[in-house]
Scaffold this active site. Sequence first.
Site, mmCIF file in Angstrom:
data_model
loop_
_atom_site.group_PDB
_atom_site.id
_atom_site.type_symbol
_atom_site.label_atom_id
_atom_site.label_comp_id
_atom_site.label_asym_id
_atom_site.label_seq_id
_atom_site.Cartn_x
_atom_site.Cartn_y
_atom_site.Cartn_z
ATOM 1 N N ARG A 90 0.781 -1.032 0.215
ATOM 2 C CA ARG A 90 -0.109 -0.133 0.124
ATOM 3 C C ARG A 90 0.750 1.271 -0.240
ATOM 4 O O ARG A 90 0.592 2.265 -0.937
ATOM 5 C CB ARG A 90 -1.003 0.085 1.312
ATOM 6 C CG ARG A 90 -2.007 -0.915 1.072
ATOM 7 C CD ARG A 90 -2.467 -1.081 2.553
ATOM 8 N NE ARG A 90 -1.333 -1.833 3.371
ATOM 9 C CZ ARG A 90 -1.785 -2.373 4.734
ATOM 10 N NH1 ARG A 90 -3.099 -2.143 5.081
ATOM 11 N NH2 ARG A 90 -0.676 -2.733 5.379
ATOM 12 N N SER A 128 -6.700 -3.664 8.060
ATOM 13 C CA SER A 128 -7.543 -4.515 9.124
ATOM 14 C C SER A 128 -7.709 -3.616 10.725
ATOM 15 O O SER A 128 -8.678 -3.819 11.212
ATOM 16 C CB SER A 128 -6.749 -5.908 9.431
ATOM 17 O OG SER A 128 -6.864 -6.487 8.364
HETATM 18 P P1 ADP Z 1 0.498 -8.970 8.047
HETATM 19 O O1 ADP Z 1 0.104 -9.101 9.467
HETATM 20 O O2 ADP Z 1 1.207 -10.201 7.560
HETATM 21 O O3 ADP Z 1 0.892 -7.734 7.470
HETATM 22 P P2 ADP Z 1 -2.242 -8.551 6.952
HETATM 23 O O4 ADP Z 1 -3.309 -9.474 7.115
HETATM 24 O O5 ADP Z 1 -2.343 -7.128 7.770
HETATM 25 O O6 ADP Z 1 -0.776 -9.403 7.491
HETATM 26 O O7 ADP Z 1 -1.755 -8.251 5.329
HETATM 27 C C1 ADP Z 1 -1.542 -9.512 4.671
HETATM 28 C C2 ADP Z 1 -0.884 -8.815 3.170
HETATM 29 O O8 ADP Z 1 -2.023 -7.851 2.527
HETATM 30 C C3 ADP Z 1 0.323 -7.949 3.320
HETATM 31 O O9 ADP Z 1 1.331 -8.368 2.278
HETATM 32 C C4 ADP Z 1 -0.379 -6.353 3.230
HETATM 33 O O10 ADP Z 1 0.577 -5.685 2.886
HETATM 34 C C5 ADP Z 1 -1.403 -6.655 2.576
HETATM 35 N N1 ADP Z 1 -2.627 -5.688 2.380
HETATM 36 C C6 ADP Z 1 -3.136 -5.524 3.589
HETATM 37 N N2 ADP Z 1 -4.186 -4.648 3.316
HETATM 38 C C7 ADP Z 1 -3.922 -4.263 2.164
HETATM 39 C C8 ADP Z 1 -4.706 -3.453 1.251
HETATM 40 N N3 ADP Z 1 -5.733 -2.657 1.394
HETATM 41 N N4 ADP Z 1 -4.452 -3.348 -0.326
HETATM 42 C C9 ADP Z 1 -3.437 -4.237 -0.523
HETATM 43 N N5 ADP Z 1 -2.648 -5.265 0.057
HETATM 44 C C10 ADP Z 1 -3.019 -5.054 1.378
#
Ligand code: ADP
Length: 163
Positions: A90, A128
């Site tokens: 992002r 999230s």
């Molecule tokens: P983590 O705790 O491993 O960061 P997340 O569930 O927050 O896990 O995110 C998983 C993946 O999805 C990561 O690569 C994160 O950058 C990506 N991600 C999270 N939100 C978005 C979004 N809004 N758009 C694109 N990718 C996202």
Amino acid sequence: MKRAVFPGSFDPFTIGHESIVLRGLDLFDEIIIAIGYNSNKPGFFPIEQRIQWIKDVFKDYPRIQVDAYQMLTIDYCRKVEAQFILRGLRTSADFEYERAIAQVNKTLAPQIESAFLLTLPEHSMVTSSIVRDIIRHGSDASQLLPNRMKIKPGDYSFKESSR
Ligand code: ADP
């Protein structure tokens, strides 16, 4: 057969995650959405609930699997014989964080490639943790959630998160 693992906490899964997975289907034959968790740090939503929501979202997609794991992501990739780790980007902060992890992973497991997709502009603010805040305060986060994921405002309000 190109198999990718899309690892994350998915606490909860959002439209940003959904978009990365759907776009990833053009690149990979199979994607395993894998919730990495630590039983000492359970997160906000129960792991079984997170898995069920993601299964519901992709129930019409046979090339997408959902799983959870408690080990290094590269060890999980070896276990399920995935050659790729898919991640979303992002912001530049995401990039710096992901760069370090991907470079260490490449050192430890040279046969596994990390692949990154840039978020769509309209999803760049979706996180999230913001979704959790909305839900914790009893409001409706449905605009930030995949269509099949219904979280009733009130069901999880003011439940303490460990994150
Ligand atoms: P983590 O705790 O491993 O960061 P997340 O569930 O927050 O896990 O995110 C998983 C993946 O999805 C990561 O690569 C994160 O950058 C990506 N991600 C999270 N939100 C978005 C979004 N809004 N758009 C694109 N990718 C996202």
